[in-house]
Design an enzyme around this catalytic site. Structure first.
Site, mmCIF file in Angstrom:
data_model
loop_
_atom_site.group_PDB
_atom_site.id
_atom_site.type_symbol
_atom_site.label_atom_id
_atom_site.label_comp_id
_atom_site.label_asym_id
_atom_site.label_seq_id
_atom_site.Cartn_x
_atom_site.Cartn_y
_atom_site.Cartn_z
ATOM 1 N N LYS A 58 13.539 -5.567 30.390
ATOM 2 C CA LYS A 58 14.488 -4.836 29.975
ATOM 3 C C LYS A 58 14.316 -4.310 28.650
ATOM 4 O O LYS A 58 13.917 -4.774 27.764
ATOM 5 C CB LYS A 58 15.611 -5.592 30.103
ATOM 6 C CG LYS A 58 16.045 -5.643 31.583
ATOM 7 C CD LYS A 58 17.358 -6.286 32.209
ATOM 8 C CE LYS A 58 17.307 -6.208 33.770
ATOM 9 N NZ LYS A 58 18.627 -7.108 34.257
ATOM 10 N N ARG A 101 15.284 -14.606 36.688
ATOM 11 C CA ARG A 101 14.802 -13.303 37.908
ATOM 12 C C ARG A 101 13.900 -12.507 36.601
ATOM 13 O O ARG A 101 14.026 -12.020 35.816
ATOM 14 C CB ARG A 101 15.972 -12.432 37.901
ATOM 15 C CG ARG A 101 15.631 -11.215 39.071
ATOM 16 C CD ARG A 101 16.554 -10.441 39.390
ATOM 17 N NE ARG A 101 16.277 -9.487 40.104
ATOM 18 C CZ ARG A 101 15.969 -8.003 39.716
ATOM 19 N NH1 ARG A 101 15.649 -7.693 38.262
ATOM 20 N NH2 ARG A 101 15.534 -7.358 40.556
#
Ligand code: PMM
Length: 264
Positions: free
Chosen positions: A208, A244
């Site tokens: 991210k 995840r």
């Protein structure tokens, strides 16, 4: 060791050469690779929820994900479907998915929680304050750990009211969803209130943008995956049930090192 959810994206990039069938085969092959690397759940998604991403519509989403869900599930994989659309979740369950991963926690589609309840599957409820296209409008917090926990707790109440069993609920603090870089870091430091709600907690930091503060503006994938592995370890220490990730090997290795550290 905690669960490692491997990300299987079925988006146009994976169709880029060889057409749709090739795209589905490539996604299945990628899922199997993630399992060999140590992923315990495969999260199949057909629409990007990244900031600024545009929706694709449920017909297209179904066309992308169903064949991949079906093939992985029939081969014995534990498959989750990454969608905020109830009809996509419902059909994915018919094709073998055992977990709904809804980044909106049922807020984007008011039928979602009932679909989860009726099917009796696990549902990951993400912290969410609005669609991807304008999610930064909601990035305003005084006490992020407690606020995210309170908003997730309200979604838990909605899920229970819809008939979802408490032990089917997984909570996700929604790293990157309506949060600035600094707010994401703060939230990760303050997972206590979310973990304290008493449900399984899933954390998604993989590749991210908020890693830019640590790694610079355009780090390589390898560097982002290393950073992700570090946050996987920190998430486990903070009480997470699962992480995840796009790449499972680095995270598995890091978690194995943590296990040795903790059991020594
Ligand atoms: N992040 C994205 C998509 N799905 N699901 C869960 N449960 N948690 C997340 O943090 C999450 C998610 C967006 O990231 P991607 O585009 O890299 O998959």
């Amino acid at each position: 060791m905690i669960e490692v959810m491997g990300i299987v994206n079925v988006t146009p990039d994976s169709f880029s050469d060889g057409g749709e069938h090739f795209g589905h085969d490539a996604a299945v092959a990628h899922g199997l690779l993630l399992e060999r690397q140590g992923a315990t759940i495969l999260d199949v998604g057909g629409e990007s929820t990244r900031p600024g991403a545009q929706p694709v519509g449920s017909a297209e989403e179904l066309r992308r994900v169903l064949p991949v869900v079906a093939q992985l599930a029939s081969g014995g994989s534990v498959v989750s479907v990454d969608t905020y659309r109830a009809d996509v979740a419902e059909k994915a369950i018919d094709h073998g998915a055992r977990i709904i991963n809804d980044v909106s926690g049922g807020l984007a589609d008011d039928r979602m929680l009932r679909v989860a309840a009726d099917a009796g599957v696990d549902i990951a409820i993400g912290h969410w304050r609005g669609p991807s296209a304008d999610m930064y409008a909601g990035a305003d917090y005084d006490d992020i750990g407690r606020e995210v926990a309170a908003e997730l707790s309200a979604r838990v109440d909605a899920a229970l009211a819809a008939g979802v069993d408490a032990d089917r609920i997984i909570l996700d603090p929604g790293v990157g969803f309506a949060k600035s870089g600094a707010q994401n870091w703060r939230l990760l430091r303050e997972l206590g209130p979310v973990v304290g709600l008493g449900f399984r907690v899933l954390v998604g930091t993989s590749r991210k943008r908020f890693f830019a503060s640590a790694l610079g503006e355009e780090p390589s994938r390898e560097r982002k995956d290393l950073a992700t592995a570090v946050t996987s370890v920190l998430a486990q220490q903070a009480g997470a049930w699962g992480v995840r990730v796009h790449e499972a090997a680095a995270t598995r290795d890091a978690l194995a090192v943590l296990d040795d550290w903790e059991s020594a």
